[in-house]
Structures are given as structure tokens and as C-alpha cells.
Design a protein around this motif. Structure first.
Motif, PDB file in Angstrom:
ATOM      1  N   SER A 184       1.079  90.803  11.651  1.00 21.91           N
ATOM      2  CA  SER A 184       1.432  90.733  13.080  1.00 21.91           C
ATOM      3  C   SER A 184       0.181  90.552  13.930  1.00 21.91           C
ATOM      4  O   SER A 184       0.163  89.765  14.876  1.00 21.91           O
ATOM      5  CB  SER A 184       2.142  92.011  13.513  1.00 21.91           C
ATOM      6  N   TRP A 203       4.750  88.256  20.491  1.00 21.30           N
ATOM      7  CA  TRP A 203       5.481  89.146  19.572  1.00 21.30           C
ATOM      8  C   TRP A 203       6.826  89.458  20.198  1.00 21.30           C
ATOM      9  O   TRP A 203       6.913  90.130  21.207  1.00 21.30           O
ATOM     10  CB  TRP A 203       4.686  90.436  19.361  1.00 21.30           C
ATOM     11  N   PHE A 225       7.957  86.238  15.900  1.00 19.09           N
ATOM     12  CA  PHE A 225       7.001  85.676  16.860  1.00 19.09           C
ATOM     13  C   PHE A 225       7.521  84.386  17.478  1.00 19.09           C
ATOM     14  O   PHE A 225       8.291  83.660  16.855  1.00 19.09           O
ATOM     15  CB  PHE A 225       5.656  85.401  16.165  1.00 19.09           C
TER      16      PHE A 225
END
Ligand SMILES: C[S@@+](CC[C@H](N)C(=O)[O-])C[C@H]1O[C@@H](n2cnc3c(N)ncnc32)[C@H](O)[C@@H]1O
Length: 325
Positions: free
Chosen positions: A168, A178, A217
């Protein structure tokens, strides 16, 4: 008089059976039931944020961290459309045009040491992440503006490497937005967790997990363009699936398909219906036995599946063929 007759003669009392949870909730006072749902009654009184908009501005928001990606869309050449290609995905991805894919959905090898045939699944963590991030960078490049990248990952808890956070972090540092994290609850309590760490001692208890993560994402925009007639998620599915904890059993057909780490079809179905429109192009750069490509085909999405193993690619192609018969 027999016993049966005595019971029958008793006056009827109307008893409402409250479910246990409601009783507990009532005794706690701070919770209540509204339209059948448990709510925290004091929430509005205690937690109201004043001047919300002003405060949002002060925090600068996600826009501060995101990249202004190019908005031009390019068509995916026909030779890659609805294909399964057996090659190192980095090599194939490098040949694809920028901004040509609507969704990347994939589960990379986890570096657990599984037997993948053509892929060595035990590398030092630095080389593992280097290989993965090179492939992910290409995924970012080929994703359209407004396209999504969703990575399913389970960290190797016994190595204490938070792979889901590191991945991430990589996408975040590359300027993607995100959108969130989905917890895939597999309820596999029977998996081989035999270690307790320090049994009955706080010195080093071993934490156990029955779930995996899906990191979501967006490139350039949280919103994705699409036509109304290409939406195939219904109201009930939408209401249920936006709750980001998905309880889905692991795939049962892994032996049959000869692959050790497959997606269950239901997981892919949810991802596709919630994040893509019919006709979108879905890429899986670690396609394995081809669950992403199979479900894309079933749900009228276009697909491109890449895998380094010939056997897995054959399986992926066969599953689509069998489905089309
Ligand atoms: C976790 S599995 C994916 C399983 C897939 N989601 C399914 O439902 O079958 C990861 C896959 O990545 C493939 N792989 C590993 N390194 C690769 C690379 N460099 N290029 C393409 N495929 C690769 C492996 O062969 C393996 O099938």
C-alpha cells in the motif's frame, strides 16, 4: 384431569421474545436499536465535528499526495484483448500502451514457499518486493485515468513482514489514491496454525489470522466513467458489499485445477461488479489458474491474463472454453 388439559386451560400470555443482543444492548444504555440495526445512541451528541469543511481543508486531503496523471486513453491492441499470455508479466506489460486498462485485479505470489511449478516462491524479502514493485509500476502505467488497482495479499505473519502495508505504501508513494481496504474473511479456523508462540505467557504470543486483505487504489480519480446500462450490480449486492468485510470461503477446486492459491469465483465477482462496468478491460498479471479471466468472461468484461507457467495458462484457457460450451 390430565396434564395436557391443564396446560391448555391456562390464560394465554403474549410474550415478545427479544433477541439476546437487544437485551444486552438495552442494559448498556449507550446502544439502541433503530430500524433493526444496532446504533450507538450517544454518537451525535458526543462526536459531532464542528466546522467539518474547514477542518478538511486544513488537513489538505488525499489530493495533496496524488499525482496529476495523464488523462489520455489508449486502446489495448487486439492481440492482447481477451487473451491469456504465458510469459513473465513484466515483459508483456512493458509492451502495453499507457492508460489502456480499467482494472488490475491480482493476487501476487506471497513468498510463502508454495509450490508454483515455474515460480520460485522463496526469495529474500528485498528481491521479492523489488520484482513485485517493478510489475506494479507497469500496472500503474497501463491503468487508465480513473482506473483501479486492487491487490489481494496476505502477509507472512510468521516472518513479521507487513506485506499489505508495504505494498500500500508503494502505491501511495507513487501518487495513487487509497480508496480503501477490504477484509476477506475466509473463516478458515482449521488452517495449520499450531503455534501459540509463548503459551499462556505475554512474553511472545503468536497472533492468528483467518483473513486476507484487498488493497484498493485509484489512478488520478476516485470516480470511474461508465454507462448506466453497463452497471450489473443490484441494490442488495451494493448495500452488502460496500461493507468492507467480505465473508467468502476459500476456493475448493484447487486440487482439481492443479493450483495451490486460487481465488474463489465469488471474490472476483464482487470485485468486478463493485468496481467495473460491463465491457471494461480487466488485467491480472498473476493470473494463475485464471479465476479473474474466467469471471471477467462470464460477466461480460474484457480480460488479459498473464502467468509465467504454461500449465496454469492452459488451465485458465480451458476454464473459459468449458464455460463457453
Ligand atoms: C497467487 S497465484 C494467482 C492465482 C490466481 N489468482 C488464481 O485464481 O488462480 C500467483 C501466480 O503468479 C504467477 N507468477 C509468479 N511470478 C510471475 C511472473 N513474473 N510473471 C507472471 N506470472 C508470475 C505464478 O505462476 C502463480 O500462478
Amino acid at each position: 384431569m390430565n396434564k395436557k388439559a391443564t396446560t391448555a386451560a391456562k390464560p394465554k400470555t403474549v410474550k415478545i421474545n427479544q433477541p439476546k443482543i437487544k437485551k444486552n444492548v438495552r442494559t448498556k444504555k449507550s446502544y439502541g436499536i433503530k430500524m433493526g440495526k444496532r446504533i450507538y445512541e450517544g454518537f451525535n451528541a458526543e462526536r459531532k465535528v464542528k466546522n467539518r469543511k474547514e477542518k478538511e481543508k486544513k488537513r489538505l486531503g488525499y489530493e495533496f499526495f496524488t499525482e496529476p496523471f495523464d488523462k489520455t486513453e489508449n486502446p489495448l491492441p487486439k492481440k492482447y484483448l481477451n487473451k491469456i499470455i504465458c510469459e513473465d508479466s513484466l515483459k508483456v506489460l512493458k509492451k502495453l500502451p499507457d492508460n489502456s486498462i480499467d482494472l488490475v485485479f491480482t493476487s501476487p505470489p506471497y513468498n510463502f514457499g508454495l509450490d508454483y511449478g515455474d515460480h520460485n516462491d522463496t526469495n529474500d524479502w528485498l528481491s521479492y518486493f523489488e520484482t513485485l514493485f517493478n510489475i506494479f509500476d507497469e500496472c500503474i502505467r497501463v491503468a487508465k485515468h480513473g482506473g483501479r488497482i486492487i491487490i489481494n495479499i496476505q502477509p507472512l505473519f510468521s516472518d513479521y513482514i507487513p506485506a499489505h502495508h508495504l505494498i500500500s505504501n508503494h502505491f501511495f508513494n507513487k501518487g495513487l489514491i487509497w480508496k480503501g481496504e477490504i477484509l476477506w474473511e475466509k473463516n478458515n479456523y482449521n488452517c495449520k496454525y499450531t503455534a501459540w508462540g509463548s503459551w499462556k505467557s505475554p512474553s511472545s504470543p503468536y497472533l492468528k489470522y483467518t483473513w486476507e486483505f484487498l488493497e484498493v487504489f485509484c489512478k488520478g480519480n476516485l470516480k470511474k466513467a461508465g454507462k448506466k446500462e453497463d452497471i450489473d450490480i443490484d441494490a442488495e449486492e451494493f448495500k452488502s458489499w460496500v461493507n468492507a468485510k467480505w465473508s467468502i470461503a476459500p476456493e475448493r477446486g484447487m486440487k482439481e485445477h492443479g493450483h495451490p492459491a486460487m481465488f474463489p469465483e465469488r471474490l472476483v465477482e464482487r470485485v468486478l461488479k463493485l468496481f467495473t462496468f460491463k465491457g471494461d478491460i480487466v488485467l491480472d498479471p498473476f493470473n494463475g489458474a485464471g479465476t479473474t479471466t474466467l469471471v471477467s468472461h462470464k460477466l461480460e468484461r474484457n480480460y488479459l491474463g498473464l502467468d509465467i507457467s504454461k500449465d496454469y495458462c492452459k488451465t485458465a484457457e480451458k476454464r473459459i472454453k468449458d464455460q463457453s460450451l
